[in-house]
Design a protein around this motif. Structure first.
Motif, PDB file in Angstrom:
ATOM      1  N   ALA A  70       0.873  -1.165   0.000  1.00 27.59           N
ATOM      2  CA  ALA A  70       0.000   0.000   0.000  1.00 27.59           C
ATOM      3  C   ALA A  70       0.915   1.221   0.000  1.00 27.59           C
ATOM      4  CB  ALA A  70      -0.911   0.006   1.218  1.00 27.59           C
ATOM      5  N   GLY A  71       0.945   1.953  -1.107  1.00 31.97           N
ATOM      6  CA  GLY A  71       1.897   3.047  -1.225  1.00 31.97           C
ATOM      7  C   GLY A  71       1.226   4.383  -1.446  1.00 31.97           C
ATOM      8  N   GLY A  72       1.995   5.450  -1.210  1.00 33.70           N
ATOM      9  CA  GLY A  72       1.533   6.781  -1.532  1.00 33.70           C
ATOM     10  C   GLY A  72       1.145   7.612  -0.334  1.00 33.70           C
ATOM     11  N   ASP A  73       0.561   8.778  -0.613  1.00 32.52           N
ATOM     12  CA  ASP A  73       0.201   9.707   0.450  1.00 32.52           C
ATOM     13  C   ASP A  73      -1.301   9.975   0.440  1.00 32.52           C
ATOM     14  OD1 ASP A  73       0.229  11.461  -1.856  1.00 32.52           O
ATOM     15  OD2 ASP A  73       2.369  11.688  -1.516  1.00 32.52           O
ATOM     16  N   MET A  74      -1.747  10.943  -0.355  1.00 27.64           N
ATOM     17  CA  MET A  74      -3.174  11.250  -0.386  1.00 27.64           C
ATOM     18  C   MET A  74      -3.623  11.387  -1.828  1.00 27.64           C
ATOM     19  SD  MET A  74      -3.159  15.289   0.714  1.00 27.64           S
ATOM     20  CE  MET A  74      -2.096  16.491  -0.128  1.00 27.64           C
ATOM     21  N   PHE A  75      -4.906  11.187  -2.058  1.00 32.04           N
ATOM     22  CA  PHE A  75      -5.504  11.466  -3.347  1.00 32.04           C
ATOM     23  C   PHE A  75      -6.974  11.779  -3.145  1.00 32.04           C
ATOM     24  CE2 PHE A  75      -5.878   6.593  -4.414  1.00 32.04           C
ATOM     25  CZ  PHE A  75      -6.663   6.403  -3.290  1.00 32.04           C
ATOM     26  N   THR A  76      -7.609  12.295  -4.190  1.00 29.44           N
ATOM     27  CA  THR A  76      -9.042  12.551  -4.122  1.00 29.44           C
ATOM     28  C   THR A  76      -9.775  11.448  -4.869  1.00 29.44           C
ATOM     29  OG1 THR A  76      -8.901  13.986  -6.083  1.00 29.44           O
ATOM     30  CG2 THR A  76      -8.827  15.052  -3.931  1.00 29.44           C
ATOM     31  N   ILE A  77     -10.924  11.073  -4.342  1.00 31.57           N
ATOM     32  CA  ILE A  77     -11.786  10.107  -5.003  1.00 31.57           C
ATOM     33  C   ILE A  77     -13.138  10.773  -5.234  1.00 31.57           C
ATOM     34  CG2 ILE A  77     -12.897   7.856  -4.899  1.00 31.57           C
ATOM     35  CD1 ILE A  77      -9.960   7.536  -5.053  1.00 31.57           C
ATOM     36  N   GLY A  78     -13.524  10.883  -6.492  1.00 27.57           N
ATOM     37  CA  GLY A  78     -14.804  11.484  -6.821  1.00 27.57           C
ATOM     38  C   GLY A  78     -15.954  10.541  -6.521  1.00 27.57           C
ATOM     39  N   LEU A  79     -17.150  11.097  -6.472  1.00 29.43           N
ATOM     40  CA  LEU A  79     -18.335  10.288  -6.199  1.00 29.43           C
ATOM     41  C   LEU A  79     -18.475   9.160  -7.209  1.00 29.43           C
ATOM     42  CD1 LEU A  79     -20.966   9.754  -4.672  1.00 29.43           C
ATOM     43  CD2 LEU A  79     -22.081  11.473  -6.128  1.00 29.43           C
ATOM     44  N   SER A  80     -18.182   9.433  -8.468  1.00 27.65           N
ATOM     45  CA  SER A  80     -18.314   8.393  -9.497  1.00 27.65           C
ATOM     46  C   SER A  80     -17.362   7.229  -9.250  1.00 27.65           C
ATOM     47  CB  SER A  80     -18.055   8.990 -10.889  1.00 27.65           C
ATOM     48  OG  SER A  80     -16.717   9.458 -10.998  1.00 27.65           O
ATOM     49  N   GLY A  81     -16.292   7.467  -8.504  1.00 28.89           N
ATOM     50  CA  GLY A  81     -15.354   6.406  -8.174  1.00 28.89           C
ATOM     51  C   GLY A  81     -15.642   5.749  -6.836  1.00 28.89           C
ATOM     52  N   ARG A  82     -16.579   6.307  -6.068  1.00 22.44           N
ATOM     53  CA  ARG A  82     -16.925   5.725  -4.763  1.00 22.44           C
ATOM     54  C   ARG A  82     -18.190   4.895  -4.813  1.00 22.44           C
ATOM     55  NH1 ARG A  82     -16.600  11.123  -3.263  1.00 22.44           N
ATOM     56  NH2 ARG A  82     -18.683  11.082  -2.303  1.00 22.44           N
ATOM     57  N   ARG A  83     -18.986   5.068  -5.863  1.00 22.36           N
ATOM     58  CA  ARG A  83     -20.283   4.391  -5.919  1.00 22.36           C
ATOM     59  C   ARG A  83     -20.141   2.876  -5.830  1.00 22.36           C
ATOM     60  NH1 ARG A  83     -24.367   7.952  -7.362  1.00 22.36           N
ATOM     61  NH2 ARG A  83     -23.766   9.823  -8.527  1.00 22.36           N
ATOM     62  N   PHE A  84     -19.100   2.309  -6.449  1.00 20.36           N
ATOM     63  CA  PHE A  84     -18.970   0.856  -6.480  1.00 20.36           C
ATOM     64  C   PHE A  84     -18.851   0.266  -5.082  1.00 20.36           C
ATOM     65  CE2 PHE A  84     -14.531   1.471  -5.658  1.00 20.36           C
ATOM     66  CZ  PHE A  84     -14.050   0.243  -5.201  1.00 20.36           C
ATOM     67  N   VAL A  85     -18.333   1.066  -4.128  1.00 20.47           N
ATOM     68  CA  VAL A  85     -18.149   0.567  -2.766  1.00 20.47           C
ATOM     69  C   VAL A  85     -19.487   0.149  -2.150  1.00 20.47           C
ATOM     70  CG1 VAL A  85     -17.376   1.195  -0.431  1.00 20.47           C
ATOM     71  CG2 VAL A  85     -16.065   1.931  -2.428  1.00 20.47           C
ATOM     72  N   ASN A  86     -20.582   0.759  -2.593  1.00 23.19           N
ATOM     73  CA  ASN A  86     -21.887   0.441  -2.029  1.00 23.19           C
ATOM     74  C   ASN A  86     -22.300  -1.004  -2.270  1.00 23.19           C
ATOM     75  OD1 ASN A  86     -22.267   3.081  -1.063  1.00 23.19           O
ATOM     76  ND2 ASN A  86     -23.131   3.763  -3.009  1.00 23.19           N
ATOM     77  N   ASN A  87     -21.633  -1.688  -3.186  1.00 17.41           N
ATOM     78  CA  ASN A  87     -21.928  -3.099  -3.443  1.00 17.41           C
ATOM     79  C   ASN A  87     -21.199  -4.029  -2.478  1.00 17.41           C
ATOM     80  OD1 ASN A  87     -23.579  -2.813  -5.926  1.00 17.41           O
ATOM     81  ND2 ASN A  87     -21.691  -1.940  -6.754  1.00 17.41           N
TER      82      ASN A  87
END
Length: 504
Positions: A70-87
């Motif tokens: 798991a690498g990196g620091d921070m990023f933004t996730i838009g709503l269109s990229g978060r919707r799949f989590v609801n499944n």
């Protein structure tokens, strides 16, 4: 918390989920008979594995690292990229746990002078009539997001083989298969191969062997993440970058000529995982020699010497850089590939997703989001097409995605212009004039719903040559080819980037 590049073992994956009451209740489709091989275990690759598994496809992952990373620091996730989590009910709970809550936003000049007051994100979204659960963009710690995906992959028992450095992609039209070979001479095949292994993916030799390699944009980023208490030991850093009112996370953007800083004072909802995260984007003089690597670190002195080339940087920012522990500043070049209309191999058995297909400037806030949209879309397209129509499904995915991605890439350049070209000499600046655009057509999109609704017509256009027009782009925008060179030429002439249609 992991910083930049840390192996995640089984115990860590279990610990992060403790107390969530996790159970297997993901609704998966019946087996499709489609065998999918995914190369690369980044955000796009792991999401593709989960979504393909949910759609009934058989999935394997080959990853070049020697272990789950798991690498990196921070990023933004838009709503269109978060919707799949609801499944994934497990991930819904975990995402709430690791997300930034009660956060504030502050803009400043690079001198440290405030541009307006720090405002709660919740109030900003409420005034815009947006449900707090459906905000356009959220700031996420990459390590925590990535680990969340890894843990779900493990719970599904998806096969992951590590230490597989792929050097060649191939396909066989007669047998209807694709495959890869590694630097150790290993070979494997599948019905579909998804190249999720980044901008320098060897798949480019098969997809576009004669060109369109990544081009250095002239911009680079110094980026860092380190324990918050190290920064807060300095009263000046605490005053400017510390938690709002001593307890709330705060994101800050400092704007300067041809440069900007984004900093996040991160604390999760339980007051844990506190981190000081920052990134400074600037124009690198001369020939860019930096390489994309989480291992390429520089010293605080190196960063300060670059900051001195832009007079006026505030002392709090310099203090924050100085407080960064050795080995915690990565020098990351921003490499861009011109919009590439074709992401698949000649026989359409190999498909590029994420950075392998399209790279983004950080100012778009969309690199990870679009990789996720790719993953969701290809999983659904393969389901719609079925095992007997895999090439058509892959080409349909490409058709549904390219126009939208090209717009998202262009948005990154437009946002960079807003952030780097602000004229502060004419008095106070309206914050709305310097904020990055987050258009409705971008965040309101649902990639799975769109693929379901448009697959048949888009696929028919490929098979029969009928017309198809995407509606997942700015209203009124007519898709047109453009290049980074054209954008830079306009920039050199002092001209603004043209955005036709509705980008509000």
């Amino acid at each position: 918390m992991a910083n930049f590049n840390e192996s995640i073992d089984h115990n860590t994956l279990e610990d992060i989920g403790n107390g969530l009451g996790l159970e297997h209740d993901v609704q998966c489709d019946p087996p499709s008979g489609i065998n999918v091989l995914i190369i690369g275990a980044g955000v796009g690759g792991l999401t593709a594995a989960l979504e393909c598994h949910r759609k009934g496809h058989s999935v394997r992952i080959w990853e070049r690292s020697e272990s789950a990373v798991a690498g990196g620091d921070m990023f933004t996730i838009g709503l269109s990229g978060r919707r799949f989590v609801n499944n994934y009910p497990e991930m819904v709970k975990e995402l709430d746990r690791i997300s930034v809550h009660n956060a504030f936003l502050q803009y400043r000049r690079h001198t440290g002078e405030a541009i307006g007051e720090a405002k709660p994100f919740a109030v900003m979204w409420a005034k815009a009539g947006i449900d707090p659960k459906n905000v356009p963009m959220v700031m996420q710690m990459r390590v925590l997001w990535h680990t969340m995906l890894w843990r779900q992959v493990e719970k599904f028992n998806i096969e992951v083989l590590f230490g597989k450095r792929v050097v060649e992609y191939f396909e066989d039209a007669e047998r209807g298969v694709a495959g890869v070979s590694t630097d150790q001479g290993e070979r494997t095949e599948a019905d579909v191969v998804l190249a999720a292994d980044g901008l320098n993916s060897s798949s480019q030799q098969l997809v576009m062997p004669n060109g369109n390699k990544g081009t250095r944009s002239g911009r680079s980023v110094f980026r860092s993440a380190y324990p918050l208490h190290l920064a807060m030991a300095n009263p000046l850093i605490k005053e400017y970058f510390g938690p709002k009112d001593g307890r709330f996370p705060i994101t800050q953007t400092w704007l300067g000529p041809d440069t900007h800083l984004v900093a996040l004072c991160y604390i999760d909802r339980e007051g844990k995982n506190d981190q000081m995260v920052w990134g400074i984007t600037y124009h690198e003089k001369g020939e860019q020699s930096t390489k994309e690597s989480w291992h390429q670190t520089v010293s605080s002195e190196d960063v300060l010497s670059i900051l001195d080339e832009t007079p006026g940087w505030g002392e709090p920012l310099k203090a924050m850089v100085e407080a960064t522990p050795p080995g915690h500043i990565v020098h990351w070049p921003l490499i861009f590939r011109n919009p590439q209309p074709v992401w698949h191999s000649p026989v359409a058995r190999v498909l590029q997703i994420g950075d392998a297909a399209h790279s983004f400037l950080p100012t778009s806030g969309n690199g990870a989001t679009q990789a996720i949209e790719d993953a969701v879309t290809i999983a659904e397209c393969l389901k719609q097409g079925g095992k007997d129509n895999i090439p058509t499904a892959i080409k349909t995915h490409n058709l549904l995605r390219f126009d939208r991605v090209s717009c998202g890439q262009r948005l990154g350049w437009a946002n960079a212009e807003r952030m780097h070209k602000t004229d502060f000499s004419k008095g106070p600046v309206d914050v709305s004039k310097v904020q990055s655009r987050v258009p409705k057509w971008l965040f309101q999109h649902d990639p799975e719903v769109y693929a379901v609704a448009n697959y048949a017509k888009a696929a028919a256009s490929i098979v029969d040559g009928t017309s198809f027009e995407n509606t997942n782009i700015p209203p009124g925008y007519v898709p047109a080819a453009w290049t980074m060179e054209e954008v830079l030429a306009r920039e050199a002439e002092g001209k603004s980037i043209e955005l036709s249609g509705d980008w509000s």
